[in-house]
Design a protein around this motif. Structure first.
Motif, PDB file in Angstrom:
ATOM      1  N   CYS A  88       6.254  -0.678   0.865  1.00 36.55           N
ATOM      2  CA  CYS A  88       5.162   0.245   0.597  1.00 36.55           C
ATOM      3  C   CYS A  88       5.482   0.987  -0.698  1.00 36.55           C
ATOM      4  O   CYS A  88       6.583   0.854  -1.242  1.00 36.55           O
ATOM      5  CB  CYS A  88       4.964   1.222   1.759  1.00 36.55           C
ATOM      6  SG  CYS A  88       6.383   2.262   2.141  1.00 36.55           S
ATOM      7  N   THR A  89       4.533   1.755  -1.201  1.00 43.24           N
ATOM      8  CA  THR A  89       4.701   2.423  -2.488  1.00 43.24           C
ATOM      9  C   THR A  89       4.527   3.929  -2.348  1.00 43.24           C
ATOM     10  O   THR A  89       3.619   4.404  -1.679  1.00 43.24           O
ATOM     11  CB  THR A  89       3.663   1.882  -3.508  1.00 43.24           C
ATOM     12  OG1 THR A  89       3.861   0.464  -3.636  1.00 43.24           O
ATOM     13  CG2 THR A  89       3.822   2.536  -4.857  1.00 43.24           C
TER      14      THR A  89
ATOM     15  N   GLY B 295       0.820  -1.201   0.000  1.00 43.45           N
ATOM     16  CA  GLY B 295       0.000   0.000   0.000  1.00 43.45           C
ATOM     17  C   GLY B 295       0.858   1.257   0.000  1.00 43.45           C
ATOM     18  O   GLY B 295       2.089   1.205  -0.020  1.00 43.45           O
ATOM     19  N   ALA B 296       0.202   2.388   0.021  1.00 43.08           N
ATOM     20  CA  ALA B 296       0.902   3.667   0.024  1.00 43.08           C
ATOM     21  C   ALA B 296       1.724   3.817   1.302  1.00 43.08           C
ATOM     22  O   ALA B 296       1.288   3.441   2.380  1.00 43.08           O
ATOM     23  CB  ALA B 296      -0.100   4.810  -0.089  1.00 43.08           C
TER      24      ALA B 296
ATOM     25  N   PRO C 138       7.289  12.961 -15.612  1.00 43.23           N
ATOM     26  CA  PRO C 138       6.272  11.933 -15.357  1.00 43.23           C
ATOM     27  C   PRO C 138       6.515  11.239 -14.017  1.00 43.23           C
ATOM     28  O   PRO C 138       7.658  11.038 -13.602  1.00 43.23           O
ATOM     29  CB  PRO C 138       6.465  10.952 -16.510  1.00 43.23           C
ATOM     30  CG  PRO C 138       7.882  11.138 -16.942  1.00 43.23           C
ATOM     31  CD  PRO C 138       8.218  12.580 -16.678  1.00 43.23           C
ATOM     32  N   ALA C 139       5.437  10.890 -13.353  1.00 41.18           N
ATOM     33  CA  ALA C 139       5.510  10.184 -12.074  1.00 41.18           C
ATOM     34  C   ALA C 139       5.268   8.702 -12.300  1.00 41.18           C
ATOM     35  O   ALA C 139       4.367   8.320 -13.048  1.00 41.18           O
ATOM     36  CB  ALA C 139       4.468  10.741 -11.112  1.00 41.18           C
ATOM     37  N   THR C 140       6.098   7.867 -11.680  1.00 43.59           N
ATOM     38  CA  THR C 140       5.919   6.422 -11.739  1.00 43.59           C
ATOM     39  C   THR C 140       5.962   5.874 -10.316  1.00 43.59           C
ATOM     40  O   THR C 140       6.675   6.414  -9.465  1.00 43.59           O
ATOM     41  CB  THR C 140       7.024   5.743 -12.575  1.00 43.59           C
ATOM     42  OG1 THR C 140       8.300   6.078 -12.029  1.00 43.59           O
ATOM     43  CG2 THR C 140       6.969   6.192 -14.031  1.00 43.59           C
ATOM     44  N   PRO C 141       5.214   4.806 -10.042  1.00 42.84           N
ATOM     45  CA  PRO C 141       5.211   4.229  -8.693  1.00 42.84           C
ATOM     46  C   PRO C 141       6.601   3.713  -8.305  1.00 42.84           C
ATOM     47  O   PRO C 141       7.312   3.138  -9.124  1.00 42.84           O
ATOM     48  CB  PRO C 141       4.223   3.067  -8.797  1.00 42.84           C
ATOM     49  CG  PRO C 141       3.430   3.324 -10.028  1.00 42.84           C
ATOM     50  CD  PRO C 141       4.300   4.112 -10.944  1.00 42.84           C
ATOM     51  N   VAL C 142       6.972   3.928  -7.049  1.00 41.08           N
ATOM     52  CA  VAL C 142       8.253   3.457  -6.526  1.00 41.08           C
ATOM     53  C   VAL C 142       7.957   2.564  -5.324  1.00 41.08           C
ATOM     54  O   VAL C 142       7.405   3.027  -4.323  1.00 41.08           O
ATOM     55  CB  VAL C 142       9.158   4.638  -6.097  1.00 41.08           C
ATOM     56  CG1 VAL C 142      10.450   4.131  -5.476  1.00 41.08           C
ATOM     57  CG2 VAL C 142       9.442   5.552  -7.282  1.00 41.08           C
TER      58      VAL C 142
ATOM     59  N   ALA D  48      13.223   6.338  -7.253  1.00 41.90           N
ATOM     60  CA  ALA D  48      13.896   5.283  -6.478  1.00 41.90           C
ATOM     61  C   ALA D  48      15.287   5.743  -6.083  1.00 41.90           C
ATOM     62  O   ALA D  48      15.888   6.561  -6.754  1.00 41.90           O
ATOM     63  CB  ALA D  48      13.969   4.001  -7.300  1.00 41.90           C
ATOM     64  N   GLY D  49      15.769   5.184  -4.983  1.00 43.22           N
ATOM     65  CA  GLY D  49      17.165   5.427  -4.611  1.00 43.22           C
ATOM     66  C   GLY D  49      17.385   6.163  -3.381  1.00 43.22           C
ATOM     67  O   GLY D  49      16.909   7.006  -2.839  1.00 43.22           O
TER      68      GLY D  49
END
Length: 190
Positions: free
Chosen positions: A95-96, A63-64, A120-124, A189-190
């Motif tokens: 979590c994301t 989940g978030a 652009p936003a991507t899920p991490v 990420a990172g």
């Protein structure tokens, strides 16, 4: 007279954080690095919170990410005028983080909401012990004047309503003191 102009400029919020703006590039935020843990989480938080949506943490832990399970710190960005805000998962499950965080600079003369870039936003996905980050970009004061100084940034992770306050040192020229001169990138990420 100049003091009044800087106070008026510091209180100017300009465009909303959800309107796209071009990134002002990278930069150094100074030598200070700060870190705070999840126990300093503050309720209410920033008006420039992340995108809506997301689910609570489920059995799989995907989940978030919640503010309470993140440790926050700052470090120097890619160049002058950039601060990296790091968010480490201190929880026991993955979590994301997905989208843009809220980021509000705050100081004695007022608050300034950062505008979103057009990246652009991507899920991490962030596993326990791992970190994600975002860049807060600004145009440093090179006007020769005193400018307006902000000594903290209030961060609201995407899909959250609780904020975390971190110490920073950002000085903007009075003329550049609007939300288009301070931008925030999506979480990476990172």
């Amino acid at each position: 007279m100049v003091g009044d102009a800087s106070k008026d400029a510091a209180k100017k919020n300009g465009a909303s954080p959800s309107s796209p703006a071009k990134s002002s590039g990278g930069g150094s935020a100074g030598d200070d690095t700060s870190s705070t843990g999840p126990t300093e989480d503050k309720a209410g938080g920033s008006s420039s919170g992340g995108e809506t949506g997301g689910s609570g943490e489920g059995p799989s832990g995907s989940g978030a990410c919640k503010t309470s399970q993140l440790a926050f710190s700052t470090s120097n960005g890619a160049g002058q005028g950039s601060i990296l805000v790091n968010m480490k998962n201190t929880g026991s499950a993955a979590c994301t983080l997905n989208g843009f965080p809220g980021a509000d600079l705050s100081g004695a003369d007022g608050t300034l909401n950062a505008s979103r870039t057009d990246l652009p936003a991507t899920p991490v996905s962030v596993k326990p012990g791992q970190s994600a980050h975002f860049s807060l970009n600004y145009t440093p004061n090179e006007s020769g004047g005193s400018g307006v100084t902000f000594d903290s940034v209030v961060v609201t992770p995407p899909n959250e309503t609780h904020s975390q306050t971190l110490p920073v040192s950002v000085n903007l020229a009075v003329a550049d003191n609007d939300s288009s001169s301070v931008t925030v990138d999506p979480v990476s990420a990172g």
